[in-house]
Write a protein that holds these residues in place. Structure first.
Motif, mmCIF file in Angstrom:
data_model
loop_
_atom_site.group_PDB
_atom_site.id
_atom_site.type_symbol
_atom_site.label_atom_id
_atom_site.label_comp_id
_atom_site.label_asym_id
_atom_site.label_seq_id
_atom_site.Cartn_x
_atom_site.Cartn_y
_atom_site.Cartn_z
ATOM 1 N N LEU A 168 0.839 -1.205 0.000
ATOM 2 C CA LEU A 168 0.000 0.000 0.000
ATOM 3 C C LEU A 168 0.873 1.253 0.000
ATOM 4 C CD1 LEU A 168 -3.000 0.961 0.278
ATOM 5 C CD2 LEU A 168 -2.529 1.190 2.711
ATOM 6 N N VAL A 169 1.899 1.250 0.835
ATOM 7 C CA VAL A 169 2.785 2.416 0.920
ATOM 8 C C VAL A 169 3.499 2.624 -0.415
ATOM 9 C CG1 VAL A 169 4.837 3.342 2.051
ATOM 10 C CG2 VAL A 169 3.082 2.208 3.402
ATOM 11 N N ALA A 170 3.993 1.524 -1.007
ATOM 12 C CA ALA A 170 4.716 1.643 -2.272
ATOM 13 C C ALA A 170 3.787 2.165 -3.357
ATOM 14 C CB ALA A 170 5.296 0.281 -2.659
ATOM 15 N N ALA A 171 2.560 1.644 -3.393
ATOM 16 C CA ALA A 171 1.613 2.068 -4.415
ATOM 17 C C ALA A 171 1.217 3.519 -4.211
ATOM 18 C CB ALA A 171 0.382 1.168 -4.364
ATOM 19 N N ALA A 172 1.048 3.915 -2.927
ATOM 20 C CA ALA A 172 0.664 5.291 -2.639
ATOM 21 C C ALA A 172 1.724 6.245 -3.177
ATOM 22 C CB ALA A 172 0.478 5.484 -1.137
ATOM 23 N N ALA A 173 2.997 5.873 -3.037
ATOM 24 C CA ALA A 173 4.066 6.737 -3.555
ATOM 25 C C ALA A 173 3.936 6.886 -5.062
ATOM 26 C CB ALA A 173 5.423 6.144 -3.174
ATOM 27 N N LYS A 174 3.559 5.793 -5.763
ATOM 28 C CA LYS A 174 3.423 5.873 -7.230
ATOM 29 C C LYS A 174 2.266 6.781 -7.621
ATOM 30 C CE LYS A 174 5.706 1.858 -8.985
ATOM 31 N NZ LYS A 174 5.645 0.680 -9.826
ATOM 32 N N VAL A 175 1.139 6.610 -6.929
ATOM 33 C CA VAL A 175 -0.023 7.447 -7.258
ATOM 34 C C VAL A 175 0.310 8.910 -7.010
ATOM 35 C CG1 VAL A 175 -2.440 7.904 -6.714
ATOM 36 C CG2 VAL A 175 -1.589 5.560 -6.706
ATOM 37 N N ARG A 176 1.010 9.145 -5.884
ATOM 38 C CA ARG A 176 1.426 10.512 -5.572
ATOM 39 C C ARG A 176 2.271 11.068 -6.719
ATOM 40 N NH1 ARG A 176 6.012 10.369 -1.441
ATOM 41 N NH2 ARG A 176 7.046 9.695 -3.345
ATOM 42 N N ASP A 177 3.247 10.272 -7.159
ATOM 43 C CA ASP A 177 4.166 10.762 -8.179
ATOM 44 C C ASP A 177 3.461 10.956 -9.515
ATOM 45 O OD1 ASP A 177 6.070 10.779 -6.291
ATOM 46 O OD2 ASP A 177 6.948 8.825 -6.837
ATOM 47 N N ALA A 178 2.357 10.222 -9.722
ATOM 48 C CA ALA A 178 1.619 10.413 -10.965
ATOM 49 C C ALA A 178 0.838 11.716 -10.956
ATOM 50 C CB ALA A 178 0.666 9.237 -11.183
ATOM 51 N N GLY A 179 0.764 12.378 -9.809
ATOM 52 C CA GLY A 179 0.189 13.718 -9.762
ATOM 53 C C GLY A 179 -1.292 13.764 -9.462
ATOM 54 N N TYR A 180 -1.859 12.705 -8.944
ATOM 55 C CA TYR A 180 -3.283 12.747 -8.597
ATOM 56 C C TYR A 180 -3.490 13.583 -7.337
ATOM 57 C CZ TYR A 180 -4.273 9.198 -12.055
ATOM 58 O OH TYR A 180 -4.422 8.523 -13.229
ATOM 59 N N ARG A 181 -4.665 14.173 -7.255
ATOM 60 C CA ARG A 181 -4.963 14.993 -6.074
ATOM 61 C C ARG A 181 -6.125 14.442 -5.249
ATOM 62 N NH1 ARG A 181 -6.190 20.559 -8.235
ATOM 63 N NH2 ARG A 181 -6.764 20.964 -6.066
ATOM 64 N N PHE A 182 -7.176 13.970 -5.942
ATOM 65 C CA PHE A 182 -8.359 13.489 -5.209
ATOM 66 C C PHE A 182 -8.301 11.978 -5.101
ATOM 67 C CE2 PHE A 182 -10.631 17.405 -7.092
ATOM 68 C CZ PHE A 182 -9.965 18.204 -6.195
ATOM 69 N N TRP A 183 -7.547 11.524 -4.156
ATOM 70 C CA TRP A 183 -7.446 10.076 -3.957
ATOM 71 C C TRP A 183 -7.130 9.817 -2.497
ATOM 72 C CZ3 TRP A 183 -2.679 7.572 -2.781
ATOM 73 C CH2 TRP A 183 -1.575 8.448 -2.700
ATOM 74 N N ASP A 184 -7.277 8.569 -2.085
ATOM 75 C CA ASP A 184 -7.061 8.284 -0.665
ATOM 76 C C ASP A 184 -6.610 6.842 -0.498
ATOM 77 O OD1 ASP A 184 -6.896 8.784 1.988
ATOM 78 O OD2 ASP A 184 -8.996 9.375 2.247
ATOM 79 N N ALA A 185 -5.954 6.593 0.632
ATOM 80 C CA ALA A 185 -5.576 5.225 0.979
ATOM 81 C C ALA A 185 -6.423 4.796 2.172
ATOM 82 C CB ALA A 185 -4.093 5.147 1.326
ATOM 83 N N HIS A 186 -6.829 3.524 2.190
ATOM 84 C CA HIS A 186 -7.704 3.023 3.267
ATOM 85 C C HIS A 186 -7.078 1.778 3.854
ATOM 86 C CE1 HIS A 186 -10.802 5.547 1.298
ATOM 87 N NE2 HIS A 186 -10.241 5.117 0.196
ATOM 88 N N SER A 187 -6.963 1.759 5.186
ATOM 89 C CA SER A 187 -6.382 0.573 5.833
ATOM 90 C C SER A 187 -7.056 0.391 7.177
ATOM 91 C CB SER A 187 -4.870 0.743 6.011
ATOM 92 O OG SER A 187 -4.617 1.800 6.912
ATOM 93 N N PRO A 188 -7.050 -0.839 7.690
ATOM 94 C CA PRO A 188 -7.750 -1.090 8.961
ATOM 95 C C PRO A 188 -7.024 -0.496 10.153
ATOM 96 C CG PRO A 188 -7.010 -3.148 7.962
ATOM 97 C CD PRO A 188 -6.522 -2.064 7.098
ATOM 98 N N PHE A 189 -5.737 -0.177 9.998
ATOM 99 C CA PHE A 189 -4.992 0.405 11.117
ATOM 100 C C PHE A 189 -4.047 1.461 10.558
ATOM 101 C CE2 PHE A 189 -3.138 -3.635 9.773
ATOM 102 C CZ PHE A 189 -1.912 -3.203 9.295
ATOM 103 N N PRO A 190 -3.536 2.357 11.414
ATOM 104 C CA PRO A 190 -2.617 3.380 10.905
ATOM 105 C C PRO A 190 -1.353 2.721 10.365
ATOM 106 C CG PRO A 190 -3.322 3.860 13.150
ATOM 107 C CD PRO A 190 -3.775 2.474 12.849
ATOM 108 N N VAL A 191 -0.959 3.129 9.186
ATOM 109 C CA VAL A 191 0.236 2.555 8.556
ATOM 110 C C VAL A 191 1.353 3.588 8.602
ATOM 111 C CG1 VAL A 191 1.209 1.690 6.414
ATOM 112 C CG2 VAL A 191 -1.122 1.066 7.072
ATOM 113 N N HIS A 192 2.470 3.196 9.198
ATOM 114 C CA HIS A 192 3.595 4.128 9.298
ATOM 115 C C HIS A 192 4.067 4.547 7.918
ATOM 116 C CE1 HIS A 192 4.250 4.396 13.496
ATOM 117 N NE2 HIS A 192 4.300 3.085 13.671
ATOM 118 N N GLY A 193 4.363 5.807 7.774
ATOM 119 C CA GLY A 193 4.966 6.302 6.545
ATOM 120 C C GLY A 193 3.970 6.581 5.440
#
Lengths: 414, 408
Positions: free
Chosen positions: A30-55
């Motif tokens: 999830l963290v690795a994918a989030a970095a890719k989505v971030r780098d692709a320049g999206y703004r309206f997106w979110d990550a969802h997880s059952p517990f807080p994920v460091h980083g």
């Protein structure tokens, strides 16, 4: 792996694509994918997880929140508001001295300042979290994807909203696939108008109306005349435990609620060390002089008091023919004794102190007036009585010289 | 349960190996020298012995605050089952494990009472106390023998608490047994209660009885809250100094400093809250026997010290430590820690000195000598403790969690 939309409940309208939801197998993915989505320049997106994920914040490129500034501003406003409120109410609008402190006492204000600062900070933090997170959100589109409910148990998801300016279904799907998504679903905007549970509106309306009854009843109680005591909403200190005067108390051994003064106690003003002033005596002899200034002011005061307290019996001129006497004579009251004329020889010869004593303690049928007339006023009355006596036994020498001719002329008239 | 595996952090990182063993004795000699200079300065002045003993008490209570404050921090980490603080817990243990030293240093305060000296405590003068209604009533409590018995009781409690937590932690270094962590967690709650009670009464005995006619029930909390401010500040500085010396480089991160900073901030606010609570009640009631204590502190030079405490011990560090950024910046956090350590000493002096020294600059060379002396003795003890054990509880079951700790 691409799945067809699973949400088929609302068939009457064409479903509106709201975005993509991708599931990832682990928090690391999830963290690795989030970095890719971030780098692709999206703004309206979110990550969802059952517990807080460091980083995850860094991976998502989330900027530091503005919330602390909101809280700080609200806390400052609370503190300043509390200070202003106390200054205005205590020192300006309704000055009320407490314990001899200055009207505007900073130390006393600090607890309120502190409380209001904390209160508004908490409000700002609570409300700020909701507003900055765009909450409450009851019908998030991601929930149109069945598997998304696992975001609260064991699933890790990224959702990209179709409202994102960069959103393109094909490109976003490719990006998520390349980021290692285990499954990608299209999610749809919730269709139709959300409906409230049946009966909720009516129940709320009834509850609201019922809630109005107590205030209405109170308002009526406060307006309508009544023989019984009113409903007392705000107690203040109106009803306090207390003992009635001369009542029975439980605290002291003698069971008296009213405490007798301790031995040798003297009440305020009760010491009466000045024998001349309080008893009319100097060295055991009746005083002939006055302990008060002998002037016009005292004379006026004496006349005023005499006409109130003495004239009803002794008469305005001191002849012993006041209204009480006249009425008793008219009614032929048995045993009525005429009040003494203040111009009688023996009264005129009494020293001032003796007269004062008589007013204080009474004589024969006359009661004492110590309870009604303060000592200084009794002396003023004595002074006025002296003037009355003088008025009835004046010599020509007492009249100012310039007035004597007129007086003589008047006396020779037929 | 299986013993917890050790995490390899590297001996170079987690011990003080290579540090000269001569530093601690040198510190002790410096401490003794400073004490001698302070004593000589005291003897040279007419009222010097009073100043000397008051200054001694100030610095003694300052150092005692470091010891007991650190002990409380160890207990707090256990009672809250804090995962984040495992990497810094050993530092707090090292700072706390000095009860015997404090007993030795207490002798100059207690022994003179037994030969009737009232240099420090007015109530110890039997003659004066017999003529004072209030002191006569307090004599059954305030007398040298009972004073010493109570002190022995306080020290016994502190020593037992410190021994248990320090030794259990050391035992875990050897065995890695996670049950020891559970045992310490269970004991930490009652230990906090014991510590709170004993420190309260110790501060009543040793500090509040300097003004034997005055009482405040919140006094113990006031002293202890200030001591915790100082202990957290010292904790932060100790971690920074170790890191500057190349130890614990990858162990303590900005995340741990952030949490230490939060603790420092919280303790500053708590100190202010307690200090103000005491002041407000006395100010409002305005009863002469209570206000006398504040009158001493609002007249002469102490007015400015009081105002400086409000500003320097509360308002300025409050705003200085409020932001997340300042707590995560080592230089800024270190500055506030050093600042608050100094202000805590001023705070203790503010408790001790005002009813003796009413004019002139509040402090002089005697105060500085004794502060330096007791600090040297204490630091020598800290060094000795730190050199014979790892600087991190190397086999604590939560060490991995603590190493990976992040603030959200």
């Amino acid at each position: 792996m691409i799945e067809e939309p699973t949400s088929t409940e609302d068939k009457e309208q064409a479903p509106v694509v709201a975005g993509l939801v991708a599931e990832f197998p682990s928090p690391e993915a999830l963290v690795a994918a989030a970095a890719k989505v971030r780098d692709a320049g999206y703004r309206f997106w979110d990550a969802h997880s059952p517990f807080p994920v460091h980083g995850i914040e860094r991976a998502m490129g989330i900027r530091p929140t503005k919330l602390p500034w909101l809280v700080f501003a609200a806390g400052g406003a609370g503190a300043a508001g509390a200070l202003l409120l106390q200054w205005w109410t205590n020192a300006v609008d309704y000055p009320y001295l407490v314990s001899g402190k200055p009207l505007f006492s900073f130390p006393a204000n600090i607890p309120i300042i502190f409380e209001l600062m904390v209160l508004l900070s908490a409000f700002a933090a609570f409300g700020g979290v909701l507003v900055l997170n765009l909450l409450p959100e009851y019908r998030h589109p991601a929930f149109s994807v069945r598997r998304f409910v696992r975001a609260t148990s064991d699933g890790f998801f990224i959702s990209i909203a179709a409202s994102d300016p960069k959103f393109d279904a094909g490109a976003a799907r490719a990006l998520l696939e390349s980021a290692g998504a285990a499954a990608i679903d299209v999610c749809y905007a919730p269709a139709g108008v959300p409906r409230l549970p049946a009966g909720l509106k009516w129940s709320l309306a009834v509850a609201g109306l019922l809630a109005l009854l107590p205030p209405l009843w109170i308002a009526r109680q406060r307006q309508v005349p009544s023989d019984t005591p009113r409903l007392h909403i705000i107690q203040d200190m109106d009803f306090q435990p207390r003992y009635a005067p001369q009542g029975v108390g439980r605290f002291f051994a003698d069971r008296r609620a009213t405490r007798p003064p301790v031995p040798h106690a003297v009440d305020v003003g009760g010491l009466q060390t000045d024998s001349h002033f309080h008893r009319g005596q100097i060295n055991g002899q009746w005083a002939a002089t006055f302990p008060i200034p002998v002037d016009r002011e005292q004379m006026e005061r004496g006349r005023d008091r005499y006409n109130i307290y003495c004239a009803p019996c002794h008469g305005l001129a001191g002849e012993g023919d006041g209204m009480t006497h006249q009425r008793a004579v008219t009614r032929r009251e048995p045993g009525w004794v005429q009040p003494r004329s203040l111009h009688a020889q023996n009264v005129r010869e009494q020293p001032a102190g003796r007269l004062f004593h008589t007013i204080t303690h009474g004589l024969n049928t006359m009661p004492g007036y110590a309870a009604q007339i303060p000592a200084a006023d009794r002396w003023a009355i004595v002074l006025y009585v002296r003037a009355l006596q003088r008025s009835q036994h004046a010599a020509l020498d007492d009249v100012p010289p310039e007035l004597r001719p007129a007086l003589l002329q008047e006396s020779t008239r037929p | 349960m299986t013993p917890h595996p050790a995490i390899e952090l590297g001996r170079q990182q987690t011990t003080l190996d290579g540090l000269s063993p001569r530093i601690a004795p040198a510190l002790r000699i410096a401490g003794a020298a400073a004490l001698a200079i302070g004593g000589a300065l005291g003897l040279a002045r007419q009222d010097g012995m009073q100043l000397f003993f008051r200054a001694y008490l100030t610095s003694y209570c300052f150092v005692l605050g470091m010891v007991l404050g650190s002990l409380l921090l160890v207990l707090l980490l256990h009672v809250s089952r804090a995962g984040w603080g495992v990497v810094v817990r050993r530092l707090a243990e090292v700072l706390a494990d000095h009860v015997p030293l404090m007993v030795v240093l207490f002798l100059p305060i207690a022994l003179p009472l037994f030969w009737g000296s009232s240099t420090l405590y007015e109530w110890a003068d039997g003659q004066a106390a017999a003529h004072d209604e209030l002191l006569r009533h307090k004599a059954p409590y305030l007398n040298p023998m009972f004073f010493a018995i109570r002190a022995a009781g306080y020290f016994a409690v502190w020593w037992l608490v410190a021994r248990f937590f320090v030794d259990t932690s050391a035992a875990q270094d050897a065995s890695g047994d996670p049950r020891l962590t559970v045992r310490m967690e269970r004991a930490s709650g009652p230990a906090i209660l014991l510590l709170g009670l004993t420190v309260t009464f110790a501060s009543f005995d040793w500090l509040m009885s300097l003004d034997p006619r005055w009482t405040s029930t919140i006094y113990g909390v006031y002293y202890y809250s200030g001591a915790v401010v100082g202990a957290v500040a010292l904790w932060i500085l100790a971690a920074m100094i170790l890191q500057a010396g190349g130890r614990l480089k990858d162990v303590i991160t900005v995340e741990h400093y952030h949490d230490l900073g939060k603790l420092l901030f919280a303790s500053v606010v708590f100190w202010g809250y307690i200090g103000f609570s005491q002041y407000l009640l006395i100010w409002y009631a305005n009863i002469p026997e209570e206000t006398a204590w504040y009158r001493d502190r609002q007249s002469g030079p102490w007015l400015y010290v009081s105002l400086a405490l409000v500003a320097g011990h509360l308002v300025v560090p409050f705003f200085g430590l409020l932001s997340r950024e300042t707590k995560r910046n080592k230089a800024i956090l270190g500055f506030w820690a050093a600042w608050l350590l100094v202000f805590h000493w001023i705070d203790v002096s503010w408790l001790v000195m005002p009813n003796l020294k009413r004019e002139g600059f509040p402090w002089g060379p005697i105060d500085l000598c004794l502060a330096a002396s007791l600090a040297c003795f204490y630091l020598a003890g800290v060094l000795r403790r730190a050199m014979d054990r790892p600087l991190v509880p190397v086999r604590d079951p939560r060490l991995a969690e603590s190493l990976a700790f992040e603030n959200f």
